[in-house]
Design a protein around this motif. Structure first.
Motif, PDB file in Angstrom:
ATOM      1  N   THR A 170       0.812  -1.216   0.000  1.00 61.66           N
ATOM      2  CA  THR A 170       0.000   0.000   0.000  1.00 61.66           C
ATOM      3  C   THR A 170       0.839   1.256   0.000  1.00 61.66           C
ATOM      4  O   THR A 170       0.341   2.340  -0.280  1.00 61.66           O
ATOM      5  CB  THR A 170      -0.939   0.025   1.219  1.00 61.66           C
ATOM      6  N   VAL A 171       2.124   1.135   0.320  1.00 63.03           N
ATOM      7  CA  VAL A 171       3.008   2.289   0.260  1.00 63.03           C
ATOM      8  C   VAL A 171       3.158   2.756  -1.184  1.00 63.03           C
ATOM      9  O   VAL A 171       3.161   3.955  -1.462  1.00 63.03           O
ATOM     10  CB  VAL A 171       4.381   1.930   0.872  1.00 63.03           C
ATOM     11  N   TRP A 172       3.244   1.808  -2.123  1.00 63.91           N
ATOM     12  CA  TRP A 172       3.472   2.154  -3.525  1.00 63.91           C
ATOM     13  C   TRP A 172       2.206   2.113  -4.376  1.00 63.91           C
ATOM     14  O   TRP A 172       2.109   2.806  -5.366  1.00 63.91           O
ATOM     15  CB  TRP A 172       4.494   1.199  -4.141  1.00 63.91           C
ATOM     16  N   VAL A 173       1.262   1.262  -4.011  1.00 64.71           N
ATOM     17  CA  VAL A 173       0.038   1.117  -4.809  1.00 64.71           C
ATOM     18  C   VAL A 173      -1.139   1.657  -4.004  1.00 64.71           C
ATOM     19  O   VAL A 173      -1.468   1.113  -2.945  1.00 64.71           O
ATOM     20  CB  VAL A 173      -0.210  -0.371  -5.166  1.00 64.71           C
ATOM     21  N   PRO A 174      -1.777   2.721  -4.468  1.00 62.82           N
ATOM     22  CA  PRO A 174      -2.940   3.250  -3.745  1.00 62.82           C
ATOM     23  C   PRO A 174      -4.185   2.375  -4.009  1.00 62.82           C
ATOM     24  O   PRO A 174      -4.939   2.610  -4.947  1.00 62.82           O
ATOM     25  CB  PRO A 174      -3.099   4.667  -4.315  1.00 62.82           C
ATOM     26  N   TRP A 175      -4.365   1.351  -3.187  1.00 65.10           N
ATOM     27  CA  TRP A 175      -5.434   0.381  -3.418  1.00 65.10           C
ATOM     28  C   TRP A 175      -6.809   1.027  -3.394  1.00 65.10           C
ATOM     29  O   TRP A 175      -7.698   0.621  -4.143  1.00 65.10           O
ATOM     30  CB  TRP A 175      -5.370  -0.747  -2.391  1.00 65.10           C
ATOM     31  N   ASN A 176      -7.015   2.049  -2.560  1.00 64.78           N
ATOM     32  CA  ASN A 176      -8.326   2.701  -2.503  1.00 64.78           C
ATOM     33  C   ASN A 176      -8.649   3.392  -3.822  1.00 64.78           C
ATOM     34  O   ASN A 176      -9.763   3.304  -4.337  1.00 64.78           O
ATOM     35  CB  ASN A 176      -8.368   3.705  -1.351  1.00 64.78           C
ATOM     36  N   VAL A 177      -7.658   4.069  -4.384  1.00 65.24           N
ATOM     37  CA  VAL A 177      -7.861   4.733  -5.678  1.00 65.24           C
ATOM     38  C   VAL A 177      -8.061   3.702  -6.771  1.00 65.24           C
ATOM     39  O   VAL A 177      -8.934   3.843  -7.636  1.00 65.24           O
ATOM     40  CB  VAL A 177      -6.670   5.662  -5.993  1.00 65.24           C
ATOM     41  N   LEU A 178      -7.260   2.641  -6.735  1.00 69.47           N
ATOM     42  CA  LEU A 178      -7.384   1.584  -7.735  1.00 69.47           C
ATOM     43  C   LEU A 178      -8.750   0.903  -7.664  1.00 69.47           C
ATOM     44  O   LEU A 178      -9.345   0.575  -8.687  1.00 69.47           O
ATOM     45  CB  LEU A 178      -6.253   0.573  -7.540  1.00 69.47           C
ATOM     46  N   LYS A 179      -9.250   0.720  -6.443  1.00 67.66           N
ATOM     47  CA  LYS A 179     -10.566   0.113  -6.272  1.00 67.66           C
ATOM     48  C   LYS A 179     -11.654   1.009  -6.872  1.00 67.66           C
ATOM     49  O   LYS A 179     -12.544   0.527  -7.575  1.00 67.66           O
ATOM     50  CB  LYS A 179     -10.829  -0.131  -4.787  1.00 67.66           C
ATOM     51  N   VAL A 180     -11.567   2.306  -6.625  1.00 72.01           N
ATOM     52  CA  VAL A 180     -12.560   3.242  -7.175  1.00 72.01           C
ATOM     53  C   VAL A 180     -12.490   3.255  -8.697  1.00 72.01           C
ATOM     54  O   VAL A 180     -13.525   3.252  -9.384  1.00 72.01           O
ATOM     55  CB  VAL A 180     -12.342   4.653  -6.594  1.00 72.01           C
ATOM     56  N   VAL A 181     -11.283   3.240  -9.248  1.00 72.71           N
ATOM     57  CA  VAL A 181     -11.124   3.244 -10.705  1.00 72.71           C
ATOM     58  C   VAL A 181     -11.701   1.973 -11.309  1.00 72.71           C
ATOM     59  O   VAL A 181     -12.409   2.014 -12.324  1.00 72.71           O
ATOM     60  CB  VAL A 181      -9.638   3.424 -11.084  1.00 72.71           C
ATOM     61  N   CYS A 182     -11.425   0.819 -10.694  1.00 77.54           N
ATOM     62  CA  CYS A 182     -11.951  -0.450 -11.221  1.00 77.54           C
ATOM     63  C   CYS A 182     -13.471  -0.499 -11.145  1.00 77.54           C
ATOM     64  O   CYS A 182     -14.128  -0.933 -12.096  1.00 77.54           O
ATOM     65  CB  CYS A 182     -11.344  -1.622 -10.463  1.00 77.54           C
ATOM     66  N   ILE A 183     -14.031  -0.058 -10.034  1.00 72.02           N
ATOM     67  CA  ILE A 183     -15.491  -0.046  -9.907  1.00 72.02           C
ATOM     68  C   ILE A 183     -16.100   0.913 -10.920  1.00 72.02           C
ATOM     69  O   ILE A 183     -17.113   0.604 -11.561  1.00 72.02           O
ATOM     70  CB  ILE A 183     -15.906   0.307  -8.471  1.00 72.02           C
ATOM     71  N   GLY A 184     -15.477   2.084 -11.103  1.00 69.18           N
ATOM     72  CA  GLY A 184     -15.975   3.040 -12.093  1.00 69.18           C
ATOM     73  C   GLY A 184     -15.895   2.490 -13.513  1.00 69.18           C
ATOM     74  O   GLY A 184     -16.810   2.681 -14.315  1.00 69.18           O
ATOM     75  N   LEU A 185     -14.810   1.786 -13.815  1.00 67.29           N
ATOM     76  CA  LEU A 185     -14.656   1.198 -15.138  1.00 67.29           C
ATOM     77  C   LEU A 185     -15.700   0.115 -15.387  1.00 67.29           C
ATOM     78  O   LEU A 185     -16.307   0.051 -16.470  1.00 67.29           O
ATOM     79  CB  LEU A 185     -13.249   0.635 -15.288  1.00 67.29           C
ATOM     80  N   MET A 186     -15.935  -0.732 -14.389  1.00 69.06           N
ATOM     81  CA  MET A 186     -16.965  -1.765 -14.544  1.00 69.06           C
ATOM     82  C   MET A 186     -18.351  -1.149 -14.690  1.00 69.06           C
ATOM     83  O   MET A 186     -19.161  -1.623 -15.485  1.00 69.06           O
ATOM     84  CB  MET A 186     -16.917  -2.735 -13.362  1.00 69.06           C
ATOM     85  N   ALA A 187     -18.621  -0.078 -13.928  1.00 68.58           N
ATOM     86  CA  ALA A 187     -19.919   0.596 -14.050  1.00 68.58           C
ATOM     87  C   ALA A 187     -20.070   1.217 -15.431  1.00 68.58           C
ATOM     88  O   ALA A 187     -21.151   1.172 -16.035  1.00 68.58           O
ATOM     89  CB  ALA A 187     -20.059   1.648 -12.958  1.00 68.58           C
ATOM     90  N   PHE A 188     -19.004   1.804 -15.950  1.00 68.52           N
ATOM     91  CA  PHE A 188     -19.042   2.392 -17.286  1.00 68.52           C
ATOM     92  C   PHE A 188     -19.375   1.341 -18.337  1.00 68.52           C
ATOM     93  O   PHE A 188     -20.238   1.544 -19.185  1.00 68.52           O
ATOM     94  CB  PHE A 188     -17.691   3.050 -17.591  1.00 68.52           C
ATOM     95  N   TRP A 189     -18.694   0.181 -18.282  1.00 71.35           N
ATOM     96  CA  TRP A 189     -18.949  -0.872 -19.261  1.00 71.35           C
ATOM     97  C   TRP A 189     -20.351  -1.429 -19.100  1.00 71.35           C
ATOM     98  O   TRP A 189     -21.003  -1.785 -20.088  1.00 71.35           O
ATOM     99  CB  TRP A 189     -17.908  -1.986 -19.144  1.00 71.35           C
ATOM    100  N   LEU A 190     -20.840  -1.528 -17.871  1.00 71.92           N
ATOM    101  CA  LEU A 190     -22.203  -1.992 -17.657  1.00 71.92           C
ATOM    102  C   LEU A 190     -23.201  -1.045 -18.310  1.00 71.92           C
ATOM    103  O   LEU A 190     -24.151  -1.486 -18.971  1.00 71.92           O
ATOM    104  CB  LEU A 190     -22.491  -2.128 -16.159  1.00 71.92           C
ATOM    105  N   VAL A 191     -22.987   0.244 -18.150  1.00 72.42           N
ATOM    106  CA  VAL A 191     -23.884   1.230 -18.771  1.00 72.42           C
ATOM    107  C   VAL A 191     -23.821   1.126 -20.292  1.00 72.42           C
ATOM    108  O   VAL A 191     -24.859   1.148 -20.969  1.00 72.42           O
ATOM    109  CB  VAL A 191     -23.530   2.653 -18.291  1.00 72.42           C
ATOM    110  N   ILE A 192     -22.627   0.985 -20.843  1.00 77.22           N
ATOM    111  CA  ILE A 192     -22.487   0.858 -22.300  1.00 77.22           C
ATOM    112  C   ILE A 192     -23.222  -0.379 -22.801  1.00 77.22           C
ATOM    113  O   ILE A 192     -23.950  -0.341 -23.801  1.00 77.22           O
ATOM    114  CB  ILE A 192     -20.999   0.815 -22.692  1.00 77.22           C
TER     115      ILE A 192
END
Length: 89
Positions: free
Chosen positions: A47-69
């Motif tokens: 977690t020092v190098w990888v911001p898991w919280n940001v990555l989680k939000v990005v992945c959820i947003g990407l999945m939501a985007f594809w679901l909408v498409i």
């Protein structure tokens, strides 16, 4: 008659395939709890190098985007079958 033969063929192929698989899970898979705990502890230390919280939000947003498409594409496909509106009549 033909449909029954096709169904029987499908059942025999699936039973043959399932017969190839073992009846029980292998020991290395059943006893992998300690290994998985170690892997998760190592990943959690990143977690020092990888911001898991940001990555989680990005992945959820990407999945939501594809679901909408995909939903938009599905609605457009369904709407195209409505007579006098979508081109089907």
């Amino acid at each position: 008659m033909i449909t029954q033969k096709i169904i029987e063929l499908g059942l025999s192929i699936s039973s043959w395939f399932l017969g190839l698989l073992p009846q029980h899970a292998p020991d290395w898979l059943v006893d992998s709890g300690d290994g998985m705990a170690h892997i998760l502890k190592v990943i959690n230390s990143w977690t020092v190098w990888v911001p898991w919280n940001v990555l989680k939000v990005v992945c959820i947003g990407l999945m939501a985007f594809w679901l909408v498409i995909w939903l938009i594409k599905l609605l457009m496909r369904v709407w195209s079958y409505v007579p006098f509106i979508g081109g089907a009549g």
